[in-house]
Structure formats: C-alpha cells, structure tokens
Design an enzyme around this catalytic site. Sequence first.
Site, short mmCIF file in Angstrom:
data_model
loop_
_atom_site.label_atom_id
_atom_site.label_comp_id
_atom_site.label_asym_id
_atom_site.label_seq_id
_atom_site.Cartn_x
_atom_site.Cartn_y
_atom_site.Cartn_z
N ARG A 1 0.84 -1.20 0.00
CA ARG A 1 0.00 0.00 0.00
C ARG A 1 0.87 1.25 0.00
NH1 ARG A 1 -3.39 -2.23 5.00
NH2 ARG A 1 -1.26 -2.93 5.37
N GLU B 1 19.11 -14.40 11.11
CA GLU B 1 19.11 -14.35 12.57
C GLU B 1 17.75 -13.95 13.13
OE1 GLU B 1 20.16 -15.21 15.77
OE2 GLU B 1 22.15 -14.76 15.02
N GLY C 1 -2.18 -6.55 23.03
CA GLY C 1 -1.44 -6.58 21.77
C GLY C 1 -0.39 -7.68 21.70
N LYS D 1 10.38 -22.48 14.09
CA LYS D 1 11.66 -22.13 14.71
C LYS D 1 12.41 -23.38 15.15
CE LYS D 1 9.74 -17.69 16.13
NZ LYS D 1 8.94 -17.01 17.19
N GLY E 1 8.79 -8.20 18.22
CA GLY E 1 8.70 -6.75 18.27
C GLY E 1 9.53 -6.12 17.19
#
Lengths: 429, 429
Positions: free
Chosen positions: B48, B130, B188, B206, B305
């Site tokens: 977008r 990583e 969140g 993972k 994050g």
Amino acid sequence: MRTRPLKVALLGCGVVGSEVARIMTTHADDLTARIGAPVELAGVAVRRPDRVREGIAPELVTTDATALVKRGDIDVVVEVIGGIEPARTLITTAFEHGASVVSANKALLAQDGAALHAAAEEHGRDLYYEAAVAGAIPLIRPLRESLAGDKINRVMGIVNGTTNFILDKMDSTGAGYQEALDEATALGYAEADPTADVEGFDAAAKAAILAAIAFHTRVRLDDVHREGMTEVTAADFASAKEMGCTIKLLAICERAEDGGSVTARVHPAMIPLSHPLASVRGAYNAVFVESDAAGQLMFYGPGAGGSPTASAVLGDIVAVCRNRIGGATGPGESAYAALPVSPMGDVVTRYHISLDVADKPGVLAQVATVFAEHGVSIDTVRQSGKDGEASLVVVTHRASDAALTGTVEALRKLDTVRGVASIMRVEGE
Amino acid sequence: MRTRPLKVALLGCGVVGSEVARIMTTHADDLTARIGAPVELAGVAVRRPDRVREGIAPELVTTDATALVKRGDIDVVVEVIGGIEPARTLITTAFEHGASVVSANKALLAQDGAALHAAAEEHGRDLYYEAAVAGAIPLIRPLRESLAGDKINRVMGIVNGTTNFILDKMDSTGAGYQEALDEATALGYAEADPTADVEGFDAAAKAAILAAIAFHTRVRLDDVHREGMTEVTAADFASAKEMGCTIKLLAICERAEDGGSVTARVHPAMIPLSHPLASVRGAYNAVFVESDAAGQLMFYGPGAGGSPTASAVLGDIVAVCRNRIGGATGPGESAYAALPVSPMGDVVTRYHISLDVADKPGVLAQVATVFAEHGVSIDTVRQSGKDGEASLVVVTHRASDAALTGTVEALRKLDTVRGVASIMRVEGE
C-alpha cells in the site's frame, strides 16, 4: 573440498590445551565437514615435555614455541599459555610468519589488544579470542557481529566464576568471606593464590575487552576501575536481603547518558533478586546486555573450565580456518568511535550506606544535611539503636561517584558519625 | 575505505521493515564505520504505497517488488514480508540478480531452507536469517559459528512470546486459558487470530530451523511434532506447582542418546522452577543449549517486536555487507551429518498423568499393572478421593512416547478408569 589439511599449532597444553587437542582428534570428521578441509595438529609447545600427554603423538611435542610459530606452514596458532610474555611475542611472531591466531588470553588482550589487532591486520590475518571472556558463553561474536547494527548502552555481567561461587555461598549459607573462600579452595573453584579473582583483576581484564567491543573504543585494563570483594561481609548480605537484593561482583561497561563517553568498572554491588543476574548460581557466568533496538539480552553459561573454554577455542578455530580457505579475514578491531573513557568519579548509580552513629537527637538531621550539601538525594533512611549506639542505613537516588565520595568524606568528619560501616552500590534497577 | 555505497532493498515496510529503515538512517555513520563503506536504502517494496512512511523518501517506495529485486545494482535484499509466496520467488530472484538476502521469514525457512540455501550457494551469495528465530536474541550465529567446534546434544527453548505471556499469566494469577488469552489480545501480545502462536505452528517453524543448524541435518517443519497449548488448564498449573514445576510451551530439538538420529517437537511441558527457563517471564524468549564441551548455555531476550527484530536484521545486513566488500560469503547450509529425524514415538522423556478413577480397592494395582506391561516405570503415585470418585496422579521415569501412548490407550479401556484428565511431559530435569 580441499584436501591439504589446515595446520594448527598449540601453544600450551594444560587444562584447556589438552582438551582442545582431544576434541580435534575425537571430532576430526565433524571439523573437516564444518571447515571444508581437514584440520590437523601440527605441533604442541609445552614447558615440560616429559609429562605424559594422552592422545598427543610425542613427535608433535616441543619446548621451542618460537621455532613452532616460525615454521611458516602453520595456518592457526592457538595460544593458551596465558600471561603477557612470552605469549605476546609468540603471537606477534605467528602473524609475521603467516598464521592467524586464536587466543584465550584475557590479560594480554586487555593490555595490548590494539597492538595485537594491528599486527594481525598488517599481515592480513585473524585474531579471535572468544575464550578470553566468560569461557564457553558466546559473547565476543554476538557483541561484535550479531549486534553490529545496534547501539549497545550497557554490558553488565558476572564474568568470574570463583567470586560468584564465594558470594553465592555467602548468600545461601550466611557464611563469612573467609569461610566461603576456604570452601571454594577446597573444591577447586579458587586457586591457592586467589588474588586475581577476589581482587577483581580477572574480571577487570574481561571488562576492558567487553567495553572495547561494545563501544568501538579502545579500553585497556588501566581504564577499568577495580574493587575486589574481600571486604563483603555477612552483614552486607543481611542488608541486601532487607532491600530485596543479593550481592554480586559485577563488571559494568556503560555509555554515559549523553553518549559522549564510556566507563568500565568492577566492584561488588547489590542487585534486586528479580534481576536475571541475581539467580546466577555457583561458578556460572552471565552477561546482561542492553542496547537501543534489541533491548535486554542475557547470555548465560559456564565461565571457565577446560571443556567449556576449549569449546570457545574450537569455534574460533573453525571460523579462522574457514576464513583462510575463503581467502578472507573476519572483523578486526573496531575502535572508530574512540570515545573518551571517563574516570570513576563520573559514574552515576545508587548507593547503600551503613553508618554507625551516636544515638541522640539531631543526628539524622546532620547526616541528611551533608547529603544535601553534596547534591546526593536520599531515597530511604532506616534508623535503629539502643544504649547510646545507633545505626543509620541510607539508600540514595542516583548520584555521581564523586558526589558520593565527597559526601562520605564529610560524614566521617561529623562528631556524631562513629564510622562508615559499609558503602555498596546498587545496580540493575 | 570504499565510497560507493552498498545498496539495500527492503521488501515489506511494516513494524519490522520501517524500524530497519529508521535505524539505517539514524545510525548511518555507525553502520558506515562498522561495514567499511556507506550503506543506503535503494528501494522499499510495499503493498500500500499511499500509507505515509515517516523518514522514507517517497521516490524509494514501489509496489513492484519483482522489479526491485531484478534491478541488478542491489547488494542486499531484506525480506520482511513473511509467508511463503511471494517471498520465496522474490528471494530466489534476488540471488539470480546478484544480491545477498537477509530474511526474518521463519515459515519459509522451515519449509524451503534447503532450496534457498542452494540458490544462494549457486550464485555465490549469502542467506542470513538471525531474525527468524527468537527476534533479537543472537542464536543462529552462536549455534552455527561459536559452537562450530562442539557437539550440540539438545536445544530447548521458549521461542514464542505470545504463548509464554499467556502461560506466565495463568501461572501467576491462576487464570484459565481463555481469560489469559483475552488479556494477551487486549494488550497486543496476541493477534486477532492467535492460531499460529497457540497451536504451536510458529514455534515449530523455529524448532525446525534450530534443529537443522544444531545437528547439521535437514529438518523441515513437517518433521516437527507439534502440540498447541490451548488445552492447558488452571488445574494443570496446580499439579505443576505440587511438583515444584511450572508449565511452558517448549521447542525441543534432541540428539538421540546413541547419537544416530534426532527429534524435534513443540508441546507444553512441566519444567522445574529451578530450571533457568522457568523464570522466563512475559513475552520474553530464551533458549537453553546443551553441548558436549561447552555444557549448558542459555540465551535470553525479547523474542519479537519491531525494534528487537530490526536489531537482528541489521546485524545480518552488516555481516553480509562486510562479506560483499571482502568478496567472501559466510557459512552456508551445513547438512553433512544428514541424520534421520525420528518420529515422536521414539522421544524419551518423563510424564505426569492425571486419571479420574473409581474410588475402590485394587484400582492402583490395576493401573500399576498396565504401566508395567508397557514397560513404563512409575516414579511416584499420589491418590486422593472422596464420595466414590478419586484421582490418581502418576509421574513416570523416562519412557518412550510410544510406550506412554500404549499405556494410556490401555488405561482408557479399564472399567475403573473414568477418564484421563491430563498428560503432560516433564522436561529439564
């Protein structure tokens, strides 16, 4: 796959060196696959050639380390002798004769790291030293490679297993320093002369190495403020417990809040029990890293011992061998930031101060005035006393070491202060 | 120092991508010094283009990711789109047009890592990732470089922050799963559709990546046994507390005791409170590694994050750029060991089993007989009951998953067993 073997020369064959040799033999196939070529032990320099060395062919053993590093066909020199000389000269000679170097020598790197890096660069060779700090814990490589795109603000760690064993014992049993040291010695965790550990020399060398890498700045052993932990008492642990803390010997490398300078120091400090470093037990090491983007990281593991240190040495051997095959070198010294290293007086932290005072009215007011005059703000005060004797425990807000030192000097001059029983920094909050 | 800038193309500009772009701008001087050349953002592919992107020059923004990776002047493509397509095709195209790739895409690497590594090698380029496992925590580099001379036997970790937040909340407040999930969503920490996290898909990807690196063996997502944590109850936490344990969703990659095979699995498990992983709180991640020589290591930090993940991406950008300048490549895929990946039935561990049983004599004897017949040795049994209902809690010694499964099937057929309330593995002892 290339078939000419890479040749490794081992300088020193004590606890670490013999373990390196053993793993090179037992894991030879794995090392070959991981490096892309076979790797062989080409020579072992020792002081006492008559000692039996299991698994090492006698014809590899020599007392002439200089001739070994001058041979010219050595790809990697592994230095696990320790100390300044002859290690320094041997490493420099190794570079001059075309070898890369893997070292576990914290004292030498903390003193002459810049010169050794320069020699490596001049000859287009690698200088790797993961084993120099915190044994097996991968720390040098993560700091200088994984965090290469980040800004590290603080490195705070338990980097000496002997002192952590002693302090942990004092914490868990209530023992005094001497009693805990005796146990550490009996169990082999402390050497007959424990000075390098308990006076913080070993940790200070590691702090210098960590600070140099973290801040891209030359930091030498002499730049590190060092206080040992021989004065820590059972009473200090009791005070720490009242604060919800324990006591650890910490190596702390910090960037100043304005970013314009750095500090490095080693001293005992209280840290809250909730901090990840508080639960590091026995002879284990752990290093806590704070950076702008990554946030808080911790690396934990055995900080010493033959096998763990050998693991770190072998990781470096593999990396250096891969570089040689690829005709490349790994990252060298990075000192471009060249930040000034500030003196201890500039360090800002909190303090826990125990005072023996006269038990009469007005003492607290006098003491509080002295703190205020030196710009040291008090967080909490606890007063207790009987029979004319009393104690005051003061915990401060953040203040510079210089301001705190001035405060303590002035407190000692007060008639009503009979003595300063202890001063302990409070970290990790 | 070379002055032609290295060019970075960013695919995706969400939470991670925008943070990568921001740090590349704010830390430009540091990156230049550490790489040895300036590095510039040469293009940003987004879906977008009309969304305002602070700090990114509008002329860099494009919706044509394919054209961007085909430009031919791009040194490094950073893929932070996620998912299988178009990421896979874009990465392959990037290699074909001379770029190295830094990716944070765990799902893609767990599914097609081998093919992507082969493409990188074919074109002499790097594939670094990583950021794909445990966010900012340096893990891939330590495993494949620092421990390259060691033999890794087990990697056990908390690699999903959402589920750790939920389980930690259940542990500390006594909340049920749904209540804790609702709080995680409100704060969140959980997505609107939490399936990938709570069903263990994210952790399984993972685990596949970690197992492949640790054991030098191809391990794909399909090879990983996966159980989610939606069935974990407050009652399970109460049982765990009685055992001196807590419950974590663990990714466990193990070498079999005979060394001839490996396993990888994700499931909730009890671990003792004394284990370093037990104290990993909130959304933090930690990975515990056990190897022959290094012993026990732990890596701890924020597992997700924007900023932490960007830190990992930037560390890889620096490494890949250095390699390009030096004309080298870093370590590629290492799958030489090619160990078979055993099915879940071969996994050996301990179990905590809660049974609802009839409260009458002889039940324990019946149950114990079933365990014995299947070769599962009992460590402890606790029996409690009233009003004709009773419960039996059995903790076993180490046994294979197949033996345990057979035991449970047989238990269900007993008239006196009304139900199997829970089965939980016990790890980390």
